[in-house]
Scaffold this active site. Structure first.
Site, short mmCIF file in Angstrom:
data_model
loop_
_atom_site.label_atom_id
_atom_site.label_comp_id
_atom_site.label_asym_id
_atom_site.label_seq_id
_atom_site.Cartn_x
_atom_site.Cartn_y
_atom_site.Cartn_z
N GLU A 1 4.74 -8.17 -24.68
CA GLU A 1 4.33 -8.20 -23.27
C GLU A 1 2.81 -8.40 -23.22
OE1 GLU A 1 4.07 -4.35 -21.22
OE2 GLU A 1 5.35 -5.19 -19.68
N SER B 1 4.98 1.97 -21.04
CA SER B 1 5.19 0.97 -22.10
C SER B 1 6.32 1.43 -23.03
CB SER B 1 3.89 0.78 -22.88
OG SER B 1 3.45 2.02 -23.37
N PHE C 1 0.28 3.23 -14.71
CA PHE C 1 -0.83 2.93 -13.79
C PHE C 1 -0.46 1.88 -12.75
CE2 PHE C 1 -1.50 -0.71 -16.63
CZ PHE C 1 -1.89 -1.69 -15.72
N CYS D 1 5.79 -4.86 -13.97
CA CYS D 1 6.87 -4.90 -14.97
C CYS D 1 7.92 -5.94 -14.59
CB CYS D 1 7.52 -3.54 -15.10
SG CYS D 1 8.36 -3.07 -13.60
P1 NAD Z 1 1.57 3.69 -20.74
O1 NAD Z 1 2.79 3.75 -21.58
O2 NAD Z 1 0.26 3.52 -21.39
O3 NAD Z 1 1.45 5.05 -19.87
C1 NAD Z 1 2.54 5.55 -19.12
C2 NAD Z 1 2.41 7.07 -19.05
O4 NAD Z 1 2.50 7.61 -20.36
C3 NAD Z 1 1.08 7.54 -18.47
O5 NAD Z 1 1.32 8.63 -17.62
C4 NAD Z 1 0.28 7.95 -19.70
O6 NAD Z 1 -0.61 9.00 -19.44
C5 NAD Z 1 1.35 8.37 -20.69
N1 NAD Z 1 0.98 8.07 -22.07
C6 NAD Z 1 0.23 7.03 -22.52
N2 NAD Z 1 0.15 7.05 -23.87
C7 NAD Z 1 0.87 8.12 -24.29
C8 NAD Z 1 1.18 8.67 -25.57
N3 NAD Z 1 0.71 8.12 -26.69
N4 NAD Z 1 1.95 9.76 -25.62
C9 NAD Z 1 2.43 10.34 -24.50
N5 NAD Z 1 2.17 9.86 -23.25
C10 NAD Z 1 1.40 8.76 -23.14
O7 NAD Z 1 1.84 2.56 -19.64
P2 NAD Z 1 0.81 1.96 -18.59
O8 NAD Z 1 -0.18 1.10 -19.30
O9 NAD Z 1 0.31 3.02 -17.70
O10 NAD Z 1 1.79 1.04 -17.72
C11 NAD Z 1 2.10 -0.28 -18.03
C12 NAD Z 1 3.41 -0.38 -18.78
O11 NAD Z 1 4.46 0.18 -17.99
C13 NAD Z 1 3.84 -1.82 -19.03
O12 NAD Z 1 4.36 -1.91 -20.32
C14 NAD Z 1 4.91 -2.07 -17.98
O13 NAD Z 1 5.85 -3.08 -18.31
C15 NAD Z 1 5.55 -0.74 -17.92
N6 NAD Z 1 6.28 -0.56 -16.67
C16 NAD Z 1 7.64 -0.57 -16.73
C17 NAD Z 1 8.37 -0.43 -15.58
C18 NAD Z 1 9.87 -0.42 -15.64
O14 NAD Z 1 10.49 0.04 -14.69
N7 NAD Z 1 10.48 -0.89 -16.70
C19 NAD Z 1 7.72 -0.27 -14.35
C20 NAD Z 1 6.32 -0.26 -14.34
C21 NAD Z 1 5.61 -0.40 -15.51
#
Ligand code: NAD
Length: 516
Positions: free
Chosen positions: A400, A243, A166, A298
């Site tokens: 985090e 995540s 997101f 992130c």
């Molecule tokens: P999230 O893991 O909840 O969701 C990411 C994606 O995975 C979304 O498209 C979501 O629909 C999908 N998803 C969520 N739960 C799932 C599940 N149980 N099974 C399969 N798919 C699932 O992450 P978020 O809350 O949208 O984003 C924030 C996180 O992303 C933070 O931890 C942040 O550090 C990380 N992030 C990392 C980077 C990087 O490059 N390392 C960059 C941006 C964000």
């Protein structure tokens, strides 16, 4: 309690905002037949803004079939024509920047200027992808043996998918589809269901730029759609950002089914502050990098590590009044330092981390939990919090938080400071502030983290370099964008050819051929 100015939403966005969101598959607007939906919110008011249709397994499958059909033609379009689509897309996004930034802020909550930055950083990857004819060039060795030449070529993989978080709804989809499609692949984008409108709008502009139907498809969904991606036999590669728990799941399930996977995860980015650093500059940098975008980055700095107690006291004394004075306001307020959190659920999670930090014995110097904004009492706002005397045994240090919370973990000397980010489970970004080249050089060489800033708080590499963390911040071996992105979305084929003037060998050769 803060007082908010009234928000001015871009007129086009205001018209669009209450309409149901759709998917864009094969160049057509599609509703999910599954009947499953997910609400998106206006984080400033807490009201439901729209509903997002969530694709079923069968719908994801049919999107992949469409993309596979589109691949046959798109992969044979010459690279300079593919680059022209990228050039045109860049111009269209720039022309629509204002509308896109408002749309992004209306679902994410980040301030408008920050949304522009989100879009701009994605556009830089599109600029990089404009150079695809050069980036896809192979290698050639003339005369590798008698009458023998060797050449290698890069070819696209087929249908590939991007699953995005997101927090950067413009930049991260562009990291992925920009490079993948320029390389000749066709793409399924599964954006975060929390703020999916900008990826859809980008895909619409991409088609306006000349991409044929089916080349870029946006399919909304939750775990069911992600599992359908991971299990689809025709999907060649998956790029994921989110995540770490989900990144690890996507990586292990995707690779177990023979897919190429890169999966970027969570972070805990430290800033080491050496006693010789300019403390005024450091304070400014920590404020921006710690609290900008409500800490939902992130690459946010979430732990400040002042070296020596004396420096820590001076730093906390400077930070405290600045954190107390943060201007938290709706994203349309041009003076806002940051806006609301993305959802009520995420705000609750950050609140519970603050509570845990207090229980664990960290010193809560500024408590942002009581913050409320007049006229926006139901919005997902949270004031800035500052913790001092955070230690590595604390769970709130290990995990985090992803909110407007900066933790200060004191270190007695350089070695202890170096050990903190190096021993942490995450290794996305880290920064050191110093005037001493020796310490900076040693730190950059020794620290076990993927992206390093020297007097730079958010060291996000530019598009022609690559982005990626270490340890549990990234699963897989290949970074996002830059030359690594091109490698991820292509595979190499090497041809060894002979055009013998004097005819073929007279006798069979039973030994391994050598070209000595
Ligand atoms: P999230 O893991 O909840 O969701 C990411 C994606 O995975 C979304 O498209 C979501 O629909 C999908 N998803 C969520 N739960 C799932 C599940 N149980 N099974 C399969 N798919 C699932 O992450 P978020 O809350 O949208 O984003 C924030 C996180 O992303 C933070 O931890 C942040 O550090 C990380 N992030 C990392 C980077 C990087 O490059 N390392 C960059 C941006 C964000």
């Amino acid at each position: 309690m803060g007082i908010a100015v009234s928000p001015q939403i871009h007129p086009h966005v205001a018209e669009f905002i209450d309409q149901p969101r759709k998917m864009l598959i094969n160049g057509r607007w599609v509703n999910a037949a599954s009947g499953k939906t997910f609400p998106t919110y206006n984080p400033a008011t807490g009201e439901v803004q729209a509903t997002v249709p969530l694709a079923s397994r069968a719908e994801m499958r049919s999107a992949v079939e469409i993309a596979a059909k589109a691949f046959r033609e798109w992969s044979s379009v010459n690279p300079q024509r593919r680059a022209r689509v990228m050039f045109k897309f860049k111009a269209l996004v720039e022309n629509n920047m204002d509308e896109l930034a408002h749309l992004l802020s209306s679902e994410h909550g980040k301030v408008i200027a920050d949304s522009r930055g989100d879009i701009q950083r994605g556009l830089e990857v599109i600029e990089f992808a404009c150079g695809i004819p050069h980036l896809m060039k192979g290698e050639y060795t003339e005369g590798a043996g008698p009458g023998i030449d060797i050449y290698s070529m890069r070819q696209p993989l087929g249908v590939v998918a991007g699953i995005t978080p997101f927090n950067f709804p413009a930049m991260i989809p562009m990291w992925m589809f920009g490079v993948a499609i320029a390389c000749g692949n066709t793409f399924i984008c599964k954006p975060s269901e929390k703020d999916p409108s900008v990826p859809v709008r980008l895909a619409e502009l991409f088609m306006e730029a000349g991409a044929p139907a089916g080349v870029l498809n946006v399919v909304h969904g939750d775990k069911e759609a992600v599992d359908a991606i991971l299990e689809d036999p025709d999907l060649q590669a998956v790029s994921f950002v989110g995540s770490s728990a989900v990144a690890e799941y996507v990586y292990s399930h995707g690779t177990a089914r023979g897919k190429r996977v890169q999966a970027m995860g969570s972070a805990k980015n430290h800033a080491i502050i050496m006693p010789d650093a300019d403390l005024d500059q450091v304070t400014n940098e920590l404020m921006g990098a710690g609290y900008g975008s409500a800490g939902e980055r992130c690459m946010a700095i979430s732990v400040a590590v002042p070296v020596t107690d004396k420096l820590a006291d001076a730093l906390v004394e400077r930070l405290k009044p600045r954190v107390e004075c943060l201007k938290v306001a709706p994203p349309t307020d041009p003076d806002a330092d940051y806006g609301p959190m993305v959802t009520a659920e995420h705000r609750k999670k950050v609140l519970s981390s603050i509570e845990l930090g207090v229980k664990e014995g960290a010193d809560l110097v500024v408590d942002g939990r009581g913050f409320s904004l007049q006229g926006y009492e139901n919005g997902f706002f949270l004031g800035g919090s500052l913790f001092d005397r955070v230690t590595p045994e604390m769970k709130t240090y290990q995990d985090e938080i992803f909110g407007p919370v900066l933790q200060v973990a004191r270190a007695p000397d350089f070695e202890a400071a170096l050990a903190l980010p190096s021993n942490h489970q995450y290794g996305n970004g880290v920064a050191i502030f110093t005037r001493d080249g020796d310490s900076a050089r040693e730190f950059a060489s020794k620290v076990k983290v993927g992206m390093i800033g020297i007097n730079i708080p958010i060291p996000v590499p530019l598009a022609y370099h690559t982005f990626g963390g270490w340890k549990r911040s990234a699963f897989g071996d290949v970074n996002q964008h830059g030359p690594e992105g091109v490698r991820f979305f292509t595979r190499i084929k090497t041809v060894t050819q002979r055009w013998p003037k004097g005819g073929l060998r007279e006798h069979p050769e039973f030994n391994i051929p050598t070209m000595i």
